[in-house]
Design an enzyme around this catalytic site. Structure first.
Site, short mmCIF file in Angstrom:
data_model
loop_
_atom_site.label_atom_id
_atom_site.label_comp_id
_atom_site.label_asym_id
_atom_site.label_seq_id
_atom_site.Cartn_x
_atom_site.Cartn_y
_atom_site.Cartn_z
CB CYS A 64 23.57 -8.72 28.37
SG CYS A 64 22.18 -8.25 29.42
CG HIS B 276 -8.43 -0.89 23.69
ND1 HIS B 276 -9.04 -0.94 22.46
CD2 HIS B 276 -7.09 -0.96 23.45
CE1 HIS B 276 -8.13 -1.06 21.52
NE2 HIS B 276 -6.93 -1.07 22.10
#
Length: 610
Positions: free
Chosen positions: A26, A533
């Protein structure tokens, strides 16, 4: 700014070109849809020079760039053309909530159409100025030609929207646009004008004028996407070239005319009737609400929900009351609140950012100031809502309307010039009220510059991170994953766990808890953002062998159990269980010091941050 490099950096941190499901833009934002969100490194993207912010709303991943978004879009798009299209099944996670899916459909459908609507709207505004100054006579052929040029995008709205809808529903753009042409065919228009009852193989056909309509074509293309899949599946390959388009058109167009079109037109009329009713009885309400809450609509992506109403009203009435007046008040108020920050701020970086983005906002583009200043400082955000509401009330009471589809701001004043000569006067007064109230409210409420840590480059307090698990310590460079070993997500260290428990490395709040359980993020009391992680590529286990003990927003204490996992089973599946501990905002600390132990137990000091 090297926009090609910025495009390359974005591609690298979204998982590569082949992870892009859809890309549009946009006025200020790149709008992505991805196949696998787990590949996207949001923290790294937010830190890129040239990226203002990242927003995940309305079914899209939006990267706010600012006024130069087209340059970055072209840089990324230039690398997409050589990538073959790949078929991916849509997962439940990708579908999201019904609200997000509706907003995503509207956003994707309207985004390609916006330039045509703006072009037509601005031509109509120029025509109004020419008539106002007696440069063009309304009875002249010049007026007629300029007028039909400005009306063309709105009259043929179904054709334009068919293209965007076909992109969203993954069907043939040409077939979708052909169906829209059938709805606008002169013969059909003549039948509607004649008003004589029609039937199709005995089924009654409702007479509806689809020129300038919005909802009917979106629903029709959605139905057509299923018809095309049916035709693709059941057409014999030897005659598919002829049979498939025959089935698509012969089935889809009658369904659109008999069922979907009339239903969509009814929805269209109901929405417009509701807006007209509110405007007739409480004319100040809609502009006030839009003026106050437009920033929230922008943040959540739901501002697109108003676009079909606005464009439909402009097409049928010649003006709209739902979107433009309130947006004018909100945009100007955001600019006023931001420029107050620019004058009051002591930090030069903040002053510069607020000056440029505040000016852009009063011109009609608010995302740079909204994400770069108002949200971070909070109180000016509230001030912009107060200014927007004040301007919106005046706009509503005086009956302000917008005659053309443009982003409201100082450059869009011609869009408020029309048959009512006082309309533009009311627009200018709305601008003054919104700016003054937003500016004064922001000045009075004030702000804390320390809240703007990204702009003032302050460093966080000293912090200590303790080992979250038992095991063998190894440097991050030895981790078998480039994202970690090259410190793309931040600096840190890794542990090869010897037990299947993960504990809190410090006091803090859980910020990330993946549904698959393989990774947990925590923000310490002093501001360190820590990602743990468990294993490499263990996301592929889809949660198997992982049992989280916490959820997002939980406050935890050092040593508290966060996650249990079956270490042996994960290894049997062939996965590397090395567990990186990453300080994702390590750039906010002047230095990181790691302990020299080769083996460690949970609770022992692991990292010192200064």
């Amino acid at each position: 700014m090297n926009y090609q490099q910025l495009g390359n950096d974005i591609i690298q941190n979204i998982g590569g070109i082949d992870n892009i499901k859809q890309l549009t833009h946009c006025a200020t934002r790149l709008r992505f849809e991805f196949y696998d969100m787990n590949k996207v490194n949001t923290k790294k993207i937010e830190s890129l020079n040239g990226v203002i912010s990242v927003v995940e709303k309305g079914g899209q991943y939006q990267i706010v760039i600012g006024n130069e978004v087209q340059s970055v879009f072209r840089a990324i798009q230039s690398q997409m053309k050589d990538i073959p299209s790949t078929s991916h099944e849509e997962s439940d996670e990708e579908k999201g909530s019904i609200v997000n899916r509706i907003i995503s459909v509207i956003s994707t459908t309207f985004t390609p159409v916006i330039p045509a609507l703006i072009g037509g709207g601005m031509i109509k505004a120029v025509l109004s100025i020419l008539v106002l100054f007696n440069l063009v006579n309304e009875a002249s052929s010049t007026y007629e030609i300029i007028n039909f040029i400005s009306d063309a995008p709105f009259y043929f709205m179904p054709v334009l929207l068919a293209y965007g809808a076909s992109q969203k529903f993954k069907t043939s753009p040409i077939m979708a646009m052909t169906m829209a042409c059938a709805l606008l065919h002169p013969t059909w228009s003549g039948l509607v004008s004649a008003g004589e009852p029609l039937t199709f193989f005995g089924a009654p056909v409702v007479l509806v004028n689809y020129a300038s309509s919005v909802i009917p074509i979106i629903l029709s293309v959605w139905i057509m996407s299923y018809v095309e899949k049916f035709a693709e599946k059941y057409s014999p390959s030897i005659i598919k070239f002829f049979l498939k388009p025959l089935l698509v058109m012969f089935i889809s167009v009658p369904i659109a005319l008999i069922i979907v079109g009339p239903l969509g037109n009814l929805l269209n009329d109901l929405v417009q009737s509701g807006a007209n009713y509110l405007n007739a009885h409480v004319s100040w309400l809609i502009p006030m609400l839009m003026g106050a809450f437009q920033p929230f609509l922008t943040l959540t992506g739901t501002a697109w929900a108003m676009t079909p109403i606005a464009t439909s009203q402009i097409s049928t009435l010649g003006y709209e009351i739902v979107n433009g007046p309130g947006m004018l008040a909100s945009n100007i108020a955001q600019g006023g609140a931001t420029l107050a920050v620019a004058l009051k701020a002591k930090d030069e970086n903040l002053k510069s950012l607020a000056s440029s983005s505040g000016f852009t906002a009063v011109m009609g583009i608010t995302e740079p100031c909204l994400y770069g200043v108002l949200l971070k400082l909070k109180r000016p955000f509230v001030a912009s809502m107060i200014g927007g509401a004040a301007g919106g009330i005046y706009a509503g009471i005086t009956g302000l309307v917008r005659y053309a589809f443009v982003s409201p701001g100082l450059t869009a004043i011609p869009a408020f010039i029309g048959k009512n000569p006082m309309n533009v006067v009311h627009a200018i007064v709305t601008i003054i009220i919104s700016f003054v109230v937003g500016f004064v409210a922001s000045w009075i409420l004030g702000f804390k510059e320390d809240d703007n840590t990204q702009e003032v480059n302050t460093t966080l307090s000293k912090d200590e991170v303790y080992a979250p698990c038992d095991g063998t310590v190894k440097p991050l460079s030895e981790v078998n994953d480039d994202v970690f070993s090259q410190e793309i997500m931040g600096k840190g260290i890794a542990i090869e766990p010897s037990t299947g428990n993960l504990y809190a490395p410090c006091d803090g709040t859980i910020t990330v808890c993946f549904p698959t359980g393989h990774a947990i993020g925590l923000k310490s009391k002093n501001g360190a953002e820590i990602l743990m992680h468990v294993g490499i590529d263990t996301v592929n286990l889809q949660g198997k062998y992982f049992t989280p003990q916490v959820k997002v927003n939980d406050d935890v204490k050092k040593g508290q159990l966060l996650l249990s996992f079956d270490l042996d089973k994960i290894k049997e599946e062939g996965y590397d269980t090395t567990t990186p501990i990453i300080i994702t905002n390590s750039k906010d600390f002047s230095s990181l010091q790691f302990e020299n132990d080769t083996t460690i137990q949970h609770g022992n000091k692991l990292i010192s941050l200064d």
